[in-house]
Design a protein around this motif. Structure first.
Motif, PDB file in Angstrom:
ATOM      1  N   UNK A  96       0.809  -1.210   0.000  1.00 29.43           N
ATOM      2  CA  UNK A  96       0.000   0.000   0.000  1.00 29.43           C
ATOM      3  C   UNK A  96       0.850   1.270   0.000  1.00 29.43           C
ATOM      4  N   UNK A  97       2.179   1.102   0.041  1.00 31.63           N
ATOM      5  CA  UNK A  97       3.072   2.261   0.112  1.00 31.63           C
ATOM      6  C   UNK A  97       3.013   3.059  -1.190  1.00 31.63           C
ATOM      7  N   UNK A  98       2.855   4.371  -1.098  1.00 29.16           N
ATOM      8  CA  UNK A  98       2.774   5.161  -2.336  1.00 29.16           C
ATOM      9  C   UNK A  98       3.487   6.505  -2.251  1.00 29.16           C
ATOM     10  N   UNK A  99       3.913   6.890  -1.056  1.00 28.07           N
ATOM     11  CA  UNK A  99       4.538   8.215  -0.941  1.00 28.07           C
ATOM     12  C   UNK A  99       6.012   8.163  -1.352  1.00 28.07           C
ATOM     13  N   UNK A 100       6.567   9.366  -1.564  1.00 27.34           N
ATOM     14  CA  UNK A 100       7.923   9.439  -2.115  1.00 27.34           C
ATOM     15  C   UNK A 100       8.998   9.276  -1.033  1.00 27.34           C
ATOM     16  N   UNK A 101       8.641   9.538   0.227  1.00 28.05           N
ATOM     17  CA  UNK A 101       9.625   9.343   1.306  1.00 28.05           C
ATOM     18  C   UNK A 101       8.987   8.577   2.456  1.00 28.05           C
ATOM     19  N   UNK A 102       9.836   7.949   3.261  1.00 24.14           N
ATOM     20  CA  UNK A 102       9.355   7.186   4.416  1.00 24.14           C
ATOM     21  C   UNK A 102       8.567   8.106   5.354  1.00 24.14           C
ATOM     22  N   UNK A 103       9.052   9.333   5.520  1.00 28.78           N
ATOM     23  CA  UNK A 103       8.378  10.276   6.422  1.00 28.78           C
ATOM     24  C   UNK A 103       6.940  10.525   5.952  1.00 28.78           C
TER      25      UNK A 103
ATOM     26  N   UNK B 184      -7.427   6.686   6.602  1.00 29.93           N
ATOM     27  CA  UNK B 184      -8.173   7.942   6.527  1.00 29.93           C
ATOM     28  C   UNK B 184      -8.301   8.554   5.145  1.00 29.93           C
ATOM     29  N   UNK B 185      -7.970   7.790   4.074  1.00 32.95           N
ATOM     30  CA  UNK B 185      -8.156   8.338   2.717  1.00 32.95           C
ATOM     31  C   UNK B 185      -9.640   8.618   2.499  1.00 32.95           C
ATOM     32  N   UNK B 186      -9.928   9.802   1.947  1.00 37.56           N
ATOM     33  CA  UNK B 186     -11.337  10.205   1.818  1.00 37.56           C
ATOM     34  C   UNK B 186     -11.821  10.047   0.378  1.00 37.56           C
ATOM     35  N   UNK B 187     -12.237   8.827   0.052  1.00 33.89           N
ATOM     36  CA  UNK B 187     -12.691   8.565  -1.310  1.00 33.89           C
ATOM     37  C   UNK B 187     -14.086   9.134  -1.565  1.00 33.89           C
ATOM     38  N   UNK B 188     -14.799   9.452  -0.497  1.00 38.39           N
ATOM     39  CA  UNK B 188     -16.159   9.971  -0.662  1.00 38.39           C
ATOM     40  C   UNK B 188     -16.216  11.472  -0.381  1.00 38.39           C
ATOM     41  N   UNK B 199      -7.321   9.029  -4.537  1.00 33.08           N
ATOM     42  CA  UNK B 199      -7.223   7.974  -5.546  1.00 33.08           C
ATOM     43  C   UNK B 199      -5.779   7.744  -5.995  1.00 33.08           C
ATOM     44  N   UNK B 200      -4.937   8.777  -5.869  1.00 36.64           N
ATOM     45  CA  UNK B 200      -3.514   8.582  -6.183  1.00 36.64           C
ATOM     46  C   UNK B 200      -2.908   7.505  -5.285  1.00 36.64           C
ATOM     47  N   UNK B 201      -3.446   7.433  -4.055  1.00 36.96           N
ATOM     48  CA  UNK B 201      -2.949   6.437  -3.093  1.00 36.96           C
ATOM     49  C   UNK B 201      -3.316   5.019  -3.510  1.00 36.96           C
ATOM     50  N   UNK B 203      -3.749   4.351  -7.160  1.00 38.09           N
ATOM     51  CA  UNK B 203      -3.177   4.186  -8.505  1.00 38.09           C
ATOM     52  C   UNK B 203      -1.684   3.866  -8.450  1.00 38.09           C
ATOM     53  N   UNK B 204      -0.925   4.593  -7.616  1.00 42.50           N
ATOM     54  CA  UNK B 204       0.536   4.388  -7.584  1.00 42.50           C
ATOM     55  C   UNK B 204       0.901   2.959  -7.158  1.00 42.50           C
ATOM     56  N   UNK B 205       0.396   2.465  -6.000  1.00 40.23           N
ATOM     57  CA  UNK B 205       0.753   1.078  -5.643  1.00 40.23           C
ATOM     58  C   UNK B 205       0.226   0.052  -6.642  1.00 40.23           C
ATOM     59  N   UNK B 206      -0.916   0.342  -7.260  1.00 38.91           N
ATOM     60  CA  UNK B 206      -1.500  -0.600  -8.216  1.00 38.91           C
ATOM     61  C   UNK B 206      -0.621  -0.711  -9.464  1.00 38.91           C
ATOM     62  N   UNK B 207      -0.108   0.430  -9.921  1.00 40.29           N
ATOM     63  CA  UNK B 207       0.803   0.444 -11.075  1.00 40.29           C
ATOM     64  C   UNK B 207       2.073  -0.337 -10.748  1.00 40.29           C
ATOM     65  N   UNK B 208       2.596  -0.072  -9.565  1.00 42.73           N
ATOM     66  CA  UNK B 208       3.839  -0.729  -9.155  1.00 42.73           C
ATOM     67  C   UNK B 208       3.637  -2.242  -9.134  1.00 42.73           C
ATOM     68  N   UNK B 209       2.514  -2.664  -8.526  1.00 43.85           N
ATOM     69  CA  UNK B 209       2.232  -4.103  -8.420  1.00 43.85           C
ATOM     70  C   UNK B 209       2.038  -4.711  -9.810  1.00 43.85           C
TER      71      UNK B 209
END
Lengths: 282, 266
Positions: A96-103, B184-188, B199-201, B203-209
């Motif tokens: 689920x990790x998506x940010x650019x830094x650990x912080x 706490x991501x607010x999709x609604x 939604x970026x949260x 898309x990014x991991x989904x692309x990576x996977x």
């Protein structure tokens, strides 16, 4: 002792009314006291992951009630706020990790809580320390450059930084090395010392029997056992049926008791077992 | 696993499920051509009736199918609104400088009907045909392109792998969405920017996977000595039955009538 999780006659069905309908949970009832550590066991597909998703309001009960931190999870508005009190660490949380830094990754949850950046920073540092990382060395690192085990630590830190009343972990030890597994146990021990509630699903009874307060065993969506560890150790039928392997020292004490020696079998940790054997030898 | 997703194959043994995939694909194309060449009311309503009968014959619930319209509601709305306002003609209602024309209302309604027929037609095709059968059908129909040195089997392998991984990706996206919701991501959120950031949260991991999975799958195929060649076994499993031919004949008859009506009116 106040009940922090109270489940009554819970049923949960996936895709009701469709050809893929699946009764994932059937008539589940149990309750957990505040500050306790619950270990949930069961084979794949037994409903463990579904059950823990009901604890933090991601799913709503089909029939029956699930009350967590005095919140009725059937209420949609209340359920959607439950993440602030109950943190759920999914299987393979590093995905689920998506940010650019650990912080930024660890700070994502606390920032969503709307707290000040100073407090966010304090929480991030504390959470990273709790998972055995040195904040000063890791906060600027890109998560993708870390190993799988380190990324999982970062992901777990992200949930710890929410300071949850209940920490729920869904098979957190899968694919971890011994150091990583010990770290998970240390996190739970630390929470127990602070009277904080934790829940963990697992396949390995050996690893958590020494620190668990309550054990739940699930099979095909049914709760086949719920009780204290001592009750489970006395229940040979359940142990044999689900092939629950006990730690070697507990097996040794049971074997000695079976041979007629007066030995205390209500012992869980290795140290206690060693003392009991020494007492017997003396 | 929260419900059947739009476009997901639904296992069943209905009349529509039992049809040959090649015939279903051809019928779907015939319907597309029919509703595009002929825009008379009764012809389009007849097609809508055919679609309703097909839904009934598929065993899928009308409630679920009508619920699928939610996913294209904005497309339908924009198409309808733009056409009623931008088509010149006899005004039936004026709102300041802009007006709704009678012709606009007619064309907008016809196009709305066409979109509905096309949407439900293709939805029925993919929801009643398993990914394996669908790619076998496509591979068979594209076989003549082999003579032009176009590697059809490579194309269908890519297609079948894509079909195979759609449910996996949906499941993975659901897990990641739930994981981010737990933080706490607010999709609604009513705020569009907050929603997009949330939604970026996913898309990014989904692309990576997905990229990692593609790499692993490529290595797994290499290690099992994959060499592109037409899938004879899969294609030889396709068998035309009497009901397939009857349906095909009927659809071409409908198309023929549509063409002759169009030619007659022009």
């Amino acid at each position: 002792m106040p009940k922090i999780i109270d489940v009554k006659e819970l049923d949960f069905i996936y895709m009701p009314g469709s050809p893929y309908e699946q009764n994932a949970l059937k008539n589940i009832s149990f309750s957990l006291d505040e500050g306790e550590f619950l270990g949930i066991f069961g084979p794949n597909g037994s409903g463990k992951s579904t059950l823990v998703q009901l604890f933090n309001g991601l799913l709503s009960p089909g029939r029956g009630t699930v009350t967590v931190c005095d919140t009725d999870t059937a209420d949609k508005k209340l359920r959607q706020q439950l993440w602030k009190k109950v943190s759920l660490v999914f299987q393979y949380p590093e995905q689920q990790i998506f940010q650019i830094s650990v912080y930024d990754e660890v700070a994502y949850g606390p920032r969503n809580l709307g707290i000040s950046e100073t407090e966010v920073r304090q929480r991030v540092y504390l959470a990273l320390e709790q998972v055995g990382l040195i904040p000063e060395e890791t906060i600027g690192v890109t998560p993708i450059s870390l190993s799988g085990g380190m990324r999982r630590r970062v992901a777990i830190a992200g949930m710890l930084a929410l300071n949850p009343e209940i920490l729920v972990m869904d098979e957190p030890m899968a694919g971890l090395d011994p150091i990583g597994r010990k770290l998970i146990l240390d996190i739970i021990n630390n929470r127990k010392e602070h009277k904080l509630t934790s829940v963990m699903t697992s396949h390995n009874l050996k690893e958590i029997i020494a620190i668990a307060d309550k054990i739940a065993i699930m099979d095909s969506g049914c709760l086949v056992f719920f009780g204290a560890v001592s009750e489970l150790l006395e229940n040979n039928n359940i142990l044999a049926k689900y092939r629950l392997e006990l730690p070697d020292h507990i097996q040794l004490l049971s074997a000695l008791a079976e041979r007629g020696l007066k030995v205390n079998t209500n012992i869980r940790s290795l140290n206690e077992a060693a003392l009991e054997i020494l007492r017997l030898l003396a | 696993m929260t419900g059947i997703k739009i476009g997901q194959y639904v296992h069943g043994d209905s009349f529509l499920h039992s049809l040959d995939p090649r015939i279903k694909i051809i019928c779907c194309i015939v319907i597309m051509v029919s509703v595009l060449i002929n825009y008379s009311w009764y012809y389009l309503l007849f097609h809508l009736l055919l679609i309703i009968m097909a839904i009934k014959a598929s065993g899928l619930s009308f409630r679920f199918m009508s619920g699928c319209l939610r996913s294209i509601r904005y497309l339908l709305l924009v198409t309808f609104v733009l056409q009623i306002f931008l088509t010149p003609g006899e005004a039936v209602l004026s709102l300041g400088r802009i007006s709704i024309s009678q012709e606009g209302l007619l064309i907008a309604s016809i196009n709305l009907l066409r979109l509905l027929i096309l949407f439900f037609g293709s939805l029925l095709l993919i929801m009643t045909t398993s990914p394996i059968k669908l790619s076998a059908g496509i591979e068979f129909l594209l076989l003549p392109l082999n003579k032009l040195n176009i590697p059809v089997h490579h194309f269908t392998t890519i297609l079948s792998i894509s079909f195979r991984f759609i449910p996996t990706l949906i499941e993975e996206a659901t897990i990641i969405k739930n994981a981010q919701r737990s933080r706490g991501a607010q999709f609604d959120s009513p705020n569009l920017i907050v929603r997009l950031k949330s939604y970026m949260a996913i898309i990014i991991p989904l692309f990576e996977a997905s990229l990692l999975r593609a790499e692993e799958l490529g290595e797994a195929m290499d290690s099992r000595c994959y060499t592109g060649h037409p899938n004879q076994l899969r294609m030889s499993s396709l068998k035309l039955m009497g009901k397939d031919l009857v349906l095909l004949g009927f659809m071409f008859l409908v198309l023929g009538i549509g063409i002759s009506i169009s030619l007659g009116s022009s």
